[in-house]
Design an enzyme around this catalytic site. Structure first.
Site, PDB file in Angstrom:
ATOM      1  N   HIS A 190       0.847  -1.188   0.000  1.00  0.00           N
ATOM      2  CA  HIS A 190       0.000   0.000   0.000  1.00  0.00           C
ATOM      3  C   HIS A 190       0.881   1.235   0.000  1.00  0.00           C
ATOM      4  O   HIS A 190       1.940   1.242   0.625  1.00  0.00           O
ATOM      5  CB  HIS A 190      -0.902   0.011   1.250  1.00  0.00           C
ATOM      6  CG  HIS A 190      -2.056   0.931   1.121  1.00  0.00           C
ATOM      7  ND1 HIS A 190      -1.972   2.269   1.436  1.00  0.00           N
ATOM      8  CD2 HIS A 190      -3.317   0.714   0.677  1.00  0.00           C
ATOM      9  CE1 HIS A 190      -3.147   2.828   1.207  1.00  0.00           C
ATOM     10  NE2 HIS A 190      -3.976   1.921   0.737  1.00  0.00           N
ATOM     11  N   ASP A 227      -8.001  -5.307   0.107  1.00  0.00           N
ATOM     12  CA  ASP A 227      -8.510  -6.159  -0.962  1.00  0.00           C
ATOM     13  C   ASP A 227      -8.120  -7.622  -0.818  1.00  0.00           C
ATOM     14  O   ASP A 227      -8.628  -8.467  -1.555  1.00  0.00           O
ATOM     15  CB  ASP A 227      -7.984  -5.653  -2.322  1.00  0.00           C
ATOM     16  CG  ASP A 227      -8.692  -4.379  -2.743  1.00  0.00           C
ATOM     17  OD1 ASP A 227      -9.872  -4.235  -2.400  1.00  0.00           O
ATOM     18  OD2 ASP A 227      -8.062  -3.536  -3.404  1.00  0.00           O
TER      19      ASP A 227
HETATM   20  N1  ACO Z   1       4.158  -7.588  -4.821  1.00  0.00           N
HETATM   21  C1  ACO Z   1       5.505  -7.547  -5.004  1.00  0.00           C
HETATM   22  N2  ACO Z   1       6.263  -6.446  -4.820  1.00  0.00           N
HETATM   23  C2  ACO Z   1       5.628  -5.327  -4.428  1.00  0.00           C
HETATM   24  C3  ACO Z   1       4.247  -5.282  -4.218  1.00  0.00           C
HETATM   25  C4  ACO Z   1       3.500  -6.471  -4.420  1.00  0.00           C
HETATM   26  N3  ACO Z   1       2.179  -6.490  -4.238  1.00  0.00           N
HETATM   27  N4  ACO Z   1       3.883  -4.044  -3.840  1.00  0.00           N
HETATM   28  C5  ACO Z   1       5.003  -3.316  -3.813  1.00  0.00           C
HETATM   29  N5  ACO Z   1       6.073  -4.090  -4.158  1.00  0.00           N
HETATM   30  C6  ACO Z   1       7.477  -3.666  -4.194  1.00  0.00           C
HETATM   31  C7  ACO Z   1       7.790  -2.811  -5.408  1.00  0.00           C
HETATM   32  O1  ACO Z   1       8.201  -3.592  -6.486  1.00  0.00           O
HETATM   33  C8  ACO Z   1       8.875  -1.935  -4.862  1.00  0.00           C
HETATM   34  O2  ACO Z   1      10.062  -2.700  -4.808  1.00  0.00           O
HETATM   35  P1  ACO Z   1      11.516  -1.989  -5.050  1.00  0.00           P
HETATM   36  O3  ACO Z   1      11.675  -1.024  -3.926  1.00  0.00           O
HETATM   37  O4  ACO Z   1      12.467  -3.116  -5.033  1.00  0.00           O
HETATM   38  O5  ACO Z   1      11.407  -1.315  -6.400  1.00  0.00           O
HETATM   39  C9  ACO Z   1       8.464  -1.669  -3.424  1.00  0.00           C
HETATM   40  O6  ACO Z   1       7.686  -2.833  -3.052  1.00  0.00           O
HETATM   41  C10 ACO Z   1       7.634  -0.424  -3.229  1.00  0.00           C
HETATM   42  O7  ACO Z   1       6.483  -0.519  -4.044  1.00  0.00           O
HETATM   43  P2  ACO Z   1       5.925   0.624  -4.974  1.00  0.00           P
HETATM   44  O8  ACO Z   1       5.316   0.020  -6.196  1.00  0.00           O
HETATM   45  O9  ACO Z   1       6.942   1.694  -5.160  1.00  0.00           O
HETATM   46  O10 ACO Z   1       4.771   1.191  -4.030  1.00  0.00           O
HETATM   47  P3  ACO Z   1       3.588   2.120  -4.457  1.00  0.00           P
HETATM   48  O11 ACO Z   1       3.213   2.882  -3.257  1.00  0.00           O
HETATM   49  O12 ACO Z   1       3.909   2.907  -5.688  1.00  0.00           O
HETATM   50  O13 ACO Z   1       2.404   1.094  -4.858  1.00  0.00           O
HETATM   51  C11 ACO Z   1       0.625  -0.443  -4.645  1.00  0.00           C
HETATM   52  C12 ACO Z   1       1.428   0.686  -3.976  1.00  0.00           C
HETATM   53  C13 ACO Z   1       0.129   0.021  -6.031  1.00  0.00           C
HETATM   54  C14 ACO Z   1      -0.607  -0.726  -3.798  1.00  0.00           C
HETATM   55  C15 ACO Z   1       1.509  -1.698  -4.780  1.00  0.00           C
HETATM   56  O14 ACO Z   1       1.878  -2.141  -3.493  1.00  0.00           O
HETATM   57  C16 ACO Z   1       0.801  -2.827  -5.543  1.00  0.00           C
HETATM   58  O15 ACO Z   1       0.840  -2.851  -6.774  1.00  0.00           O
HETATM   59  N6  ACO Z   1       0.132  -3.772  -4.821  1.00  0.00           N
HETATM   60  C17 ACO Z   1      -0.615  -4.819  -5.476  1.00  0.00           C
HETATM   61  C18 ACO Z   1      -1.952  -4.291  -5.963  1.00  0.00           C
HETATM   62  C19 ACO Z   1      -2.906  -4.041  -4.828  1.00  0.00           C
HETATM   63  O16 ACO Z   1      -3.110  -4.857  -3.949  1.00  0.00           O
HETATM   64  N7  ACO Z   1      -3.569  -2.857  -4.870  1.00  0.00           N
HETATM   65  C20 ACO Z   1      -4.578  -2.468  -3.898  1.00  0.00           C
HETATM   66  C21 ACO Z   1      -4.116  -1.368  -3.003  1.00  0.00           C
HETATM   67  S1  ACO Z   1      -5.330  -0.973  -1.803  1.00  0.00           S
HETATM   68  C22 ACO Z   1      -6.459  -0.076  -2.672  1.00  0.00           C
HETATM   69  O17 ACO Z   1      -6.154   0.683  -3.527  1.00  0.00           O
HETATM   70  C23 ACO Z   1      -7.858  -0.259  -2.323  1.00  0.00           C
END
Ligand code: ACO
Length: 431
Positions: free
Chosen positions: A308, A366
């Site tokens: 998140h 979720d």
């Molecule tokens: N699986 C694997 N790796 C992940 C995940 C994941 N679900 N989420 C984040 N990471 C990693 C990224 O690759 C990144 O790694 P790095 O530092 O080595 O590059 C690090 O964790 C930080 O993640 P970001 O993508 O920079 O975080 P951001 O805040 O931009 O994204 C998000 C947040 C979109 C929710 C992301 O965690 C994600 O895609 N999760 C899966 C989708 C999801 O569950 N979305 C629902 C969110 S809740 C809602 O909106 C109701």
């Protein structure tokens, strides 16, 4: 404004300026950077708005490190345990919990607005039978702006209130119409003697040829999920509604933009994607393979329902839903639920994995919600629509807050231009 100031120095020219610091009631201070273009001729760069407060708001507060979520100051755990979706809706829209007669009046107003114009039904029925319900819902909500165009003056508080009640009341009816259309079943009209969630289940599951009795366990479970999805401060879809609404656009069109933004798998679409992912993983033995894929930067696979932007700790809503899963499945007599078992193991294994520990990736709202929706008989493609029904309350509350703020300005981000500098046009024969 606090007494604190930050000094900004341009090291090349030596020019200094003082940036005012603004303090909220709780949470980190923010730097007011409004003057930096005037003082230094620069803008700020913050892709994804990771550290930018786009607005002041009194509605919802999140402390992502501590895993805290407050609506108008009330912890989400208390609301989930003691309140109802209609009461939370009133709270988010009006700022305080309602007295008995206020709640009765609000609920009855919502009930009186549940029907939709028959033309909207014909519009829904014009979609291909396998259209995604989020596409149908966002289109039908947008088309409401055509029905309520001349009668909607956004500067009139009474018009704004009628809009709020209308859209909250009609979203379940629009969602049910989309659901029935995809099944090829006749549309079921709302029943205003039922509460919000019971009516939604009735419109979804009843058919003209038999009597349908709403299961109170299902209605209660839905009510809880709706409370947990009702608002989440300046998330992507709410910011979309604010941005669209800031132009003075018709609010039904702004809400439709929010529905579209919610649909993406990085946001509300994750609930649908989680179930697809669990089915893809299939068995506990496959978990390590999929975790490895989620960690592999060359793969597009992510652990859906994990991570998140704001929470770097447990999403408090995920904890509540996980507990509710146990209770709801037990009450519905569905304790043998392999996907829920798989989700529990996946969470356990991921939370012990260095990759997820280091990046503070926890289950989000979720991760478990689809397990409950599935147990209630709601098809996977409708999960994000359920989220949209609940989040409509938050979108409307934020839109209201923005429009009634005399300091409102059109939302208009800046950019760092990296394209071609100015150049002269050459005629096609000389290129
Ligand atoms: N699986 C694997 N790796 C992940 C995940 C994941 N679900 N989420 C984040 N990471 C990693 C990224 O690759 C990144 O790694 P790095 O530092 O080595 O590059 C690090 O964790 C930080 O993640 P970001 O993508 O920079 O975080 P951001 O805040 O931009 O994204 C998000 C947040 C979109 C929710 C992301 O965690 C994600 O895609 N999760 C899966 C989708 C999801 O569950 N979305 C629902 C969110 S809740 C809602 O909106 C109701």
């Amino acid at each position: 404004m606090s007494d604190k100031k930050f000094e900004l120095t341009d090291l090349s020219s030596g020019k200094k300026s003082l940036l005012p610091v603004r303090s909220g009631t709780i949470g980190p201070d923010v730097l007011d950077i409004a003057s930096i273009n005037k003082d230094h001729g620069v803008f700020t760069f913050d892709p994804g708005f990771g550290v930018t407060a786009a607005t002041e708001s009194k509605i919802t507060y999140i402390d992502g490190d501590a895993g805290v979520l407050l609506h108008r100051g009330y912890p989400v755990e208390q609301l989930a345990e003691k309140s109802s979706f209609m009461e939370v809706a009133y709270l988010l829209l009006n700022g305080d919990l309602p007295k008995q007669e206020q709640l009765a009046e609000f609920t009855s107003s919502i009930r009186r607005h549940t029907m939709i114009n028959e033309s909207l039904l014909r519009f829904t029925n014009g979609f291909h039978h396998n259209a995604h319900p989020m596409a149908m819902v966002s289109a039908v909500v947008a088309s409401m702006s055509a029905f309520y165009h001349d009668s909607m003056d956004i500067n009139n508080p009474r018009h704004r209130e009628i809009f709020a009640h209308r859209i909250i009341a009609k979203l379940p009816t629009i969602a049910a119409a989309a659901h029935k259309h995809s099944l090829g079943q006749p549309f079921v009209y709302p029943r205003n003697d039922l509460d919000y969630c019971s009516n939604m289940l009735h419109m979804f599951f009843s058919v003209p040829c038999e009597e349908y009795v709403v299961d109170p366990v299902a209605a209660q479970a839905l009510d809880l999920l709706f409370i947990l999805h009702a608002d989440h401060e300046q998330n992507a879809s709410t910011s979309t509604v604010r941005l669209a609404g800031s132009t003075g656009a018709n609010p039904y069109a702004a809400i439709s933009a929010g529905v579209a933004a919610l649909w993406g798998p990085a946001h509300g679409g994750a609930n649908e994607a989680v179930l697809a992912m669990l089915e893809q993983i299939g068995t506990v033995e496959n978990i390590p393979k999929y975790l490895a894929m989620a960690k592999d930067k060359s793969s597009h696979f992510r652990l859906m329902g994990f991570g998140h932007r704001v929470y770097k700790n447990f999403d408090p809503r995920a904890k509540i839903i996980r507990t509710a899963c146990h209770k709801v499945l037990q009450k519905l007599g569905r304790t043998d639920n392999p996907l829920f078992e798989l989700a529990l193991r996946l969470e356990e294994i991921a939370l012990q994995d260095e990759y997820f520990i280091q990046r503070k990736l926890y289950p989000n709202v979720d991760f478990y919600s689809g397990v409950i929706y599935s147990a209630l008989g709601i098809p996977r493609s409708m999960f994000t629509v359920m989220f949209a029904i609940a989040r409509t309350v938050g979108w409307v509350a934020h839109w209201q807050e923005m429009i009634s703020d005399p300091a409102m300005r059109i939302g208009r981000p800046r950019q760092l231009y990296t394209g071609c500098p100015a150049r002269d046009y050459t005629s096609v024969d000389n290129r």
